[in-house]
Design a protein around this motif. Structure first.
Motif, mmCIF file in Angstrom:
data_model
loop_
_atom_site.group_PDB
_atom_site.id
_atom_site.type_symbol
_atom_site.label_atom_id
_atom_site.label_comp_id
_atom_site.label_asym_id
_atom_site.label_seq_id
_atom_site.Cartn_x
_atom_site.Cartn_y
_atom_site.Cartn_z
ATOM 1 N N ASP A 217 0.822 -1.202 0.000
ATOM 2 C CA ASP A 217 0.000 0.000 0.000
ATOM 3 C C ASP A 217 0.858 1.255 0.000
ATOM 4 O O ASP A 217 2.075 1.199 0.047
ATOM 5 C CB ASP A 217 -0.969 0.015 1.196
ATOM 6 C CG ASP A 217 -0.238 -0.072 2.527
ATOM 7 O OD1 ASP A 217 1.011 -0.056 2.527
ATOM 8 O OD2 ASP A 217 -0.905 -0.157 3.564
ATOM 9 N N PRO B 32 -7.537 0.795 -4.483
ATOM 10 C CA PRO B 32 -7.454 -0.558 -3.921
ATOM 11 C C PRO B 32 -7.951 -1.604 -4.906
ATOM 12 O O PRO B 32 -9.003 -1.440 -5.527
ATOM 13 C CB PRO B 32 -8.348 -0.479 -2.678
ATOM 14 C CG PRO B 32 -9.240 0.691 -2.910
ATOM 15 C CD PRO B 32 -8.462 1.660 -3.722
ATOM 16 N N ALA C 155 -1.174 1.872 -3.619
ATOM 17 C CA ALA C 155 -1.628 0.499 -3.810
ATOM 18 C C ALA C 155 -0.877 -0.144 -4.974
ATOM 19 O O ALA C 155 -0.846 0.398 -6.076
ATOM 20 C CB ALA C 155 -3.134 0.475 -4.070
#
Length: 418
Positions: free
Chosen positions: A76, A125, A79
């Motif tokens: 992350d 994400p 991402a």
């Protein structure tokens, strides 16, 4: 910005990766034991690659002369998806994996003796829903295929934290987990408000010069302010200023934030200037009427008008479970539309047959109840005047917030009865 090509991983590869697909030739060396579960052996040749999709689902296919092993990891901030491979010669064209869809940059190359790596920097994400190696149909080697799908911040944080893997020189810490339990002990009811158009895409323009993108943003902010008066409601705007967001990006934002519903706000123009009043649209592959079909066609073309290349559709991976989810979502979307119309009826003007349906791309999240609200039509002088009236805006925003609150309570009541 043009993509930069590189040969291998230099210093700083863990930062934001603003590079695209490249060709790498790795000198052959004696087999070595690979790390992270990647088997040792001779170098593999990746001789072809391709990528297709949009910001909801993207497929990557890489053809190898021999069957490769692989391991997948997540990083992350930003991402990223990491795919570790045995020592690989990337012999396909530089532009074969030009970033698109869910990936804004793709980089690959050698990681040391016996090891190679792909790093795919995502626009938000993501999760690899499917990844497999299978023989090619022509018998020439194997094919590595993976499907990436947009997911929520919470799910991506889980993927990062649950893996037993730490990249060298990195702590790989997940994002801070925000407590989503409000004062009632329930997860906040999350609403994504989508002000239509923005940036280079101005949308419709009224006879007095009003631009749709300004109207929709003002109304979205007014609705958000009204919703803030209710407890345990979280509001996310797809844009809070004058910027362009592709249609698939708007849907991805709704899924990223695990939206309980999405409301897209518009004020279009149509060829019949006498028609005025609010309209509510829900998704359907078949339009309810010619006007709905034309409006959907007009709205679905905004990416092209803004200079965004149309994306290829990925292979059909919808299964029975997804189809059932989509049908349930449609039922909730229709319920939300009825709640909105019940709130507006008798308070503001509605057109005839005010609930219509068509194939709007922005409503296509299969698991998020969604509707598109036409507040009025800028092609009508009276509607244009009302759309610029702060008092009318506040009144309408209050009615829409009330409808959303009523819909939420209906859902919670139904859940208690189960």
């Amino acid at each position: 910005m043009g993509a930069r090509k590189t040969h291998g991983f230099g210093s700083g590869w863990g930062a934001a990766l603003l590079v695209a697909a490249l060709a790498v030739v790795i000198a052959l060396s004696p087999p070595a034991q690979a790390a992270d579960g990647v088997a040792k052996g001779d170098s593999h040749l990746a001789f072809a690659a391709r990528i297709a999709g949009d910001q909801m689902r993207t497929r990557v296919v890489i053809d190898f002369e021999s069957e490769p092993s692989y391991s997948v990891h997540y990083l992350d901030d930003p991402a990223r998806v990491i795919i570790d491979l045995p020592e690989t010669i990337f012999g396909f064209d530089d532009d074969a994996l030009e970033p698109r869809g869910l990936f804004r940059a793709i980089r690959y190359g050698a990681m040391g003796p016996g090891r190679s790596r792909m790093v795919l920097s995502a626009v938000g994400p993501v999760e690899l829903e499917m990844m497999t190696v299978e023989p090619r149909e022509d018998g020439r080697g194997h094919r590595l295929v993976f499907d990436a799908v947009a997911t929520s911040d919470r799910r991506f944080a889980e993927l990062v934290s649950q893996q037993d893997w730490q990249p060298t020189g990195s702590t790989a810490q997940g994002d801070e987990v925000v407590d989503t339990n409000g004062p009632t002990g329930r997860k906040p009811f999350t609403i994504v408000l989508d002000p239509g158009h923005g940036g280079i895409d101005t949308g419709a323009r009224g006879q007095a010069g009003t631009e749709e993108k300004d109207v929709t943003l003002a109304f979205a902010k007014a609705i958000a302010a009204e919703l803030a008066t209710f407890e345990n409601i979280r509001v996310v705007l797809t844009r809070e200023d004058d910027r362009f967001i592709p249609l698939a990006g708007r849907v991805r934002i709704a899924r990223q934030h695990e939206a309980d519903l999405m409301m897209s706000v518009h004020a279009d123009s149509i060829r019949l200037p006498d028609i005025r009043g609010a309209t509510v649209y829900t998704l359907s592959d078949k339009a309810s009427d010619r006007m709905a079909a034309e409006l959907a066609r007009q709205e679905n073309s905004v990416d092209e008008l803004a200079g965004v290349a149309a994306t290829e559709e990925t292979a059909d991976v919808a299964d029975i479970l997804m189809d059932l989810t989509r049908r349930e979502t449609q039922v909730f979307s229709i319920g939300l539309a009825r709640s909105v119309l019940d709130s507006l009826r008798g308070e503001i003007r509605l057109i005839n047959n005010a609930h219509r349906f068509a194939g709007f791309s922005v409503l296509r999240a299969h698991d998020v109840p969604s509707l598109l609200v036409e507040l009025g039509y800028l092609s009508n002088r009276q509607d244009e005047r009302l759309l610029n009236d702060p008092a009318w805006r506040q009144q309408t925003a209050r009615l829409l917030a009330k409808a959303i609150q009523h819909f939420r309570e209906q859902i919670y009541t139904a859940a208690k009865d189960l």
